[in-house]
Design a protein around this motif. Structure first.
Motif, PDB file in Angstrom:
ATOM      1  N   ASP A   1      39.646  37.195  66.522  1.00 49.52           N
ATOM      2  CA  ASP A   1      39.795  37.640  65.022  1.00 49.52           C
ATOM      3  C   ASP A   1      38.549  37.480  64.477  1.00 49.52           C
ATOM      4  N   ASN A   2      38.072  38.656  64.456  1.00 47.19           N
ATOM      5  CA  ASN A   2      36.576  39.238  64.157  1.00 47.19           C
ATOM      6  C   ASN A   2      36.557  39.984  62.809  1.00 47.19           C
ATOM      7  N   SER A   3      37.507  39.688  61.919  1.00 48.47           N
ATOM      8  CA  SER A   3      37.731  40.430  60.813  1.00 48.47           C
ATOM      9  C   SER A   3      36.734  40.003  59.722  1.00 48.47           C
ATOM     10  N   GLU A   4      36.261  38.883  59.874  1.00 48.61           N
ATOM     11  CA  GLU A   4      35.302  38.205  58.696  1.00 48.61           C
ATOM     12  C   GLU A   4      34.004  37.905  59.418  1.00 48.61           C
ATOM     13  N   SER A   5      33.697  38.203  60.854  1.00 45.37           N
ATOM     14  CA  SER A   5      32.610  37.430  61.303  1.00 45.37           C
ATOM     15  C   SER A   5      31.671  38.657  61.559  1.00 45.37           C
TER      16      SER A   5
ATOM     17  N   GLU B   1      30.804  33.322  57.850  1.00 44.40           N
ATOM     18  CA  GLU B   1      31.538  32.392  56.749  1.00 44.40           C
ATOM     19  C   GLU B   1      31.893  31.180  57.338  1.00 44.40           C
ATOM     20  N   HIS B   2      31.942  31.080  58.892  1.00 47.37           N
ATOM     21  CA  HIS B   2      32.543  30.113  59.711  1.00 47.37           C
ATOM     22  C   HIS B   2      31.330  29.751  60.750  1.00 47.37           C
TER      23      HIS B   2
ATOM     24  N   GLU C   1      32.857  30.144  64.766  1.00 46.09           N
ATOM     25  CA  GLU C   1      32.559  31.429  65.286  1.00 46.09           C
ATOM     26  C   GLU C   1      32.050  31.292  66.742  1.00 46.09           C
TER      27      GLU C   1
END
Length: 699
Positions: A100-104, A229-230, A234
């Motif tokens: 899930d790399n949508s926010e990375s 963000e994480h 990550e």
């Protein structure tokens, strides 16, 4: 013209310092064959280890560390759920992890916790993964694998006192080499975010290399982006396997330019700086070389243009520092300078690099490693330089490197007879594929080592079965056959494994016959004993012979006793002590001349006690007086120990005590101090009992 001559001179110096094309090919071939066998025999529920970094690429710097990427073989990472159709999770017991790399940030991703289709007790790694799972927000129902937690949980797996270094568990192996183990996961699929790289590969690397890289997928290592963000959850996408294949695709001039850039950073940029102050590293140099080659910056990458190639890479680096942007070779959107090369530090680094730029290529004169070759050419501009590798390194030096590389890597993990049979099956399969001569020799050495281990495992298995005389007889025949076969493939000293087997099966006269045969072979002139060899005698004995012939007739290796196998009962405490120490060694390495005299002493005690003392005297002289010629200095701990054991057996407690104490003073390569101290304690106990009996007798 002077620049081309200077380039050729640097090329020669780098070949002598880093390695010729043949030397580099040998290093790669040996490691490739070893890892191919290990990976093909790995079970689904085991972890897989891949060596990476400079060592795997073919460099052999004394002060560089050894890098590994480790992953759980029963977990696979998917980029989208449709890729699940390629796995039978029930039969193969794979656990599938979804990205899930949508926010990375580019080059990083989150990993969702897998749903397990089998009992967790069947997988040690599944338990570690579940212990690392967290909920990253109240809005998300899914659990994610935290990179920070996973890194901390896996940190002590190699050594309890390992420290965290980036995504790695770091420490020191045997006080000799630093290591970096990056524990993570593997994906069999190429990352979508790196698809643009495929479209850039018009001229380099070749299409077959591109296809091979894409088929190999990628890995994920446990570190997040500082500004993501994480950051604790990550994972960084690792292209270490792809990078190794790209380095293999370089020609030798390109490979040496990469090596020169590594030296440049170490000796001119990072000298005197601590880890926090270092802004540039080898990985940035590798990336610069990749971009320079792919962009066709010079027409011919050859020895005459080596310095021109270096200068092109240096200017790329200068531009990156000025802009504060170092694009990852596979995902250019990933700026590898972000958060590090900025502000005052960026300006100071640019000023330093620009100052070197203004000096021109002559700034390399400041490098201690290569200043001499520059001066030679500058003092004699008409100097002619020979770049033919066959004339740079003598045949004996090439052979020494080959046989040392093979010796250091021919011992596979020996778990049980089943794994040995699987290893032999894989070796047989690989022998049918196209191979270089050094790859064939490595497979030959792996076969020898596996046959020897199998023979002792088989004996150990059936000797424990009560009343199994028939089975023991059959096992003995098979073990004897395997050892004889191994002796045909192996080096001169491999005959000693036959002597060990004959000793532990109480065939002392036959063992002595093998020992006498080995003595004759060891007395031949020109033998290569590790790094010890007389070049003139060796060349005279085996010049222009095949490597297989040389190994069989002119090479000695230390005798390797694996910790999981019972060989000589007199050495069992040392094997156990070595395996129980905090830094666990997989084996004892015994110099062949030491083992020869030990075995002769042990056998003579049963058939010719008078001559047993002579064998012990020879052992004593060797241990006391050898100056690293027949016994490597780092093996003195086990050599003194063996002398002490033999003296202890004869009842010479004073001499044994001295030898044990000398063993404790040596470099502790084998970590046998627990066994040594126990033997010293036993000596004191025996002496006290003996003294008590003496007093009682006198009364």
């Amino acid at each position: 013209m002077a620049l081309q001559t200077l380039s050729e001179s640097v090329y020669v110096e780098l070949c002598l310092e880093i390695g010729t094309p043949q030397q580099v090919a040998i290093r790669r071939d040996v490691l490739d064959v070893r890892e191919s066998v290990i990976h093909k025999t790995a079970k689904t529920n085991e972890h897989v280890t891949m060596s990476s970094g400079s060592y795997r690429e073919g460099y052999r710097y004394e002060d560089s560390d050894i890098d590994f990427v480790c992953w759980s073989n029963d977990h696979r990472v998917l980029w989208n759920s449709s890729q699940a159709k390629f796995y039978n999770i029930h039969e193969d017991k794979y656990s599938l992890i979804l990205c899930d790399n949508s926010e990375s940030p580019p080059g990083f991703t989150l990993l969702r916790s897998p749903l397990y289709a089998f009992p967790l007790k069947e997988s040690h790694w599944a338990k570690l993964v579940l212990l690392s799972c967290v909920r990253i927000s109240t809005e998300r129902k899914d659990l994610y694998i935290s990179s920070a937690l996973y890194r901390e949980i896996t940190r002590p797996l190699i050594k309890p006192n390992s420290t965290v270094h980036g995504p790695c568990s770091s420490g020191r192996l045997d006080n000799l080499k630093d290591y970096d183990y990056a524990f993570g996961f593997v994906s069999d699929f190429w990352p979508p975010s790196a698809s643009s790289w495929i479209g850039r590969c018009h001229s380099w690397p070749p299409p077959h290399v591109v296809d091979d890289i894409i088929r190999g997928g990628c890995h994920f290592v446990a570190i997040g982006h500082k500004f993501g963000e994480h950051p604790d959850d990550e994972w960084r996408i690792s292209f270490s396997q792809a990078e190794r294949k790209l380095v293999y695709a370089m020609n030798h001039t390109q490979f040496l330019i990469y090596g020169l850039l590594k030296c440049f950073v170490k000796e001119l940029i990072n000298k005197g700086l601590n880890e926090e102050e270092k802004l540039l590293c080898s990985y940035h140099m590798k990336t610069a070389v990749f971009w320079a080659i792919q962009q066709n910056t010079i027409a011919h990458w050859c020895p005459q243009n080596l310095l021109e190639g270096f200068w092109v890479c240096f200017k790329i680096l200068l531009k990156w520092v000025y802009e504060g942007y170092c694009p990852n070779f596979f995902i250019p959107e990933n700026n590898m300078f972000l958060g590090k090369v900025h502000g005052a530090a960026q300006w100071n680094l640019f000023t330093q690099l620009h100052g070197l730029y203004e000096k021109g290529i002559s700034f390399l004169l400041q490098s201690l490693s290569f200043s001499s070759c520059f001066m030679d050419v500058l003092c004699n501009l008409k100097l002619s330089v020979c770049t033919d590798e066959r004339l740079l390194i003598p045949e004996v030096e090439i052979d020494k490197e080959l046989f040392l590389e093979i010796y250091q890597k021919c011992a596979l993990p020996m778990i049980n007879l089943g794994t040995c049979m699987k290893d032999l099956h894989v070796v047989e399969q690989l022998m049918r594929s196209p191979l270089t001569e050094s790859q064939i020799l490595m497979l030959q050495a792996l076969t020898t080592n596996t046959l020897q281990s199998s023979a002792f495992m088989l004996h150990d298995k059936y000797i424990k079965i009560p009343g199994g005389n028939k089975k023991m007889y059959i096992a003995d025949k098979r073990s004897s056959y395997m050892l004889k076969l191994a002796a045909k493939f192996g080096c001169v000293s491999d005959l000693l494994y036959n002597a060990i087997y004959l000793y532990i099966t109480f065939r002392h006269r036959e063992a002595l016959s093998v020992i006498e045969m080995t003595k004759v072979k060891l007395a031949q002139p020109g033998l290569m004993n590790g790094e010890q060899v007389d070049p003139e005698k060796y060349t005279k004995a085996v010049r222009r012979r095949s490597w297989s012939y040389k190994m069989k007739h002119a090479v000695l290796n230390n005798i390797i006793l694996h910790k999981s196998i019972c060989y000589i009962k007199e050495l069992l405490p040392e094997q156990q002590s070595s395996s129980e120490s905090q830094i666990r060694r997989a084996s004892l390495h015994i110099p062949p001349f030491i083992l020869l005299h030990m075995l002769e002493f042990l056998c003579r005690r049963h058939v010719d006690p008078m001559r047993a003392q002579t064998a012990l005297d020879h052992l004593k002289i060797l241990v006391h007086h050898d100056q690293g010629v027949l016994v490597n200095r780092v093996l003195k701990d086990i050599s003194w120990e063996i002398l002490g054991i033999c003296q202890h057996i004869t009842g010479n407690h004073k001499a044994a005590l001295y030898s044990y104490r000398q063993s404790l003073k040596q470099f502790p390569l084998h970590k046998i101090d627990t066994a040594t101290q126990k033997r010293i304690q036993d000596l004191y106990t025996q002496n006290r009992i003996q003294d008590s009996y003496t007093i009682l007798y006198q009364r």
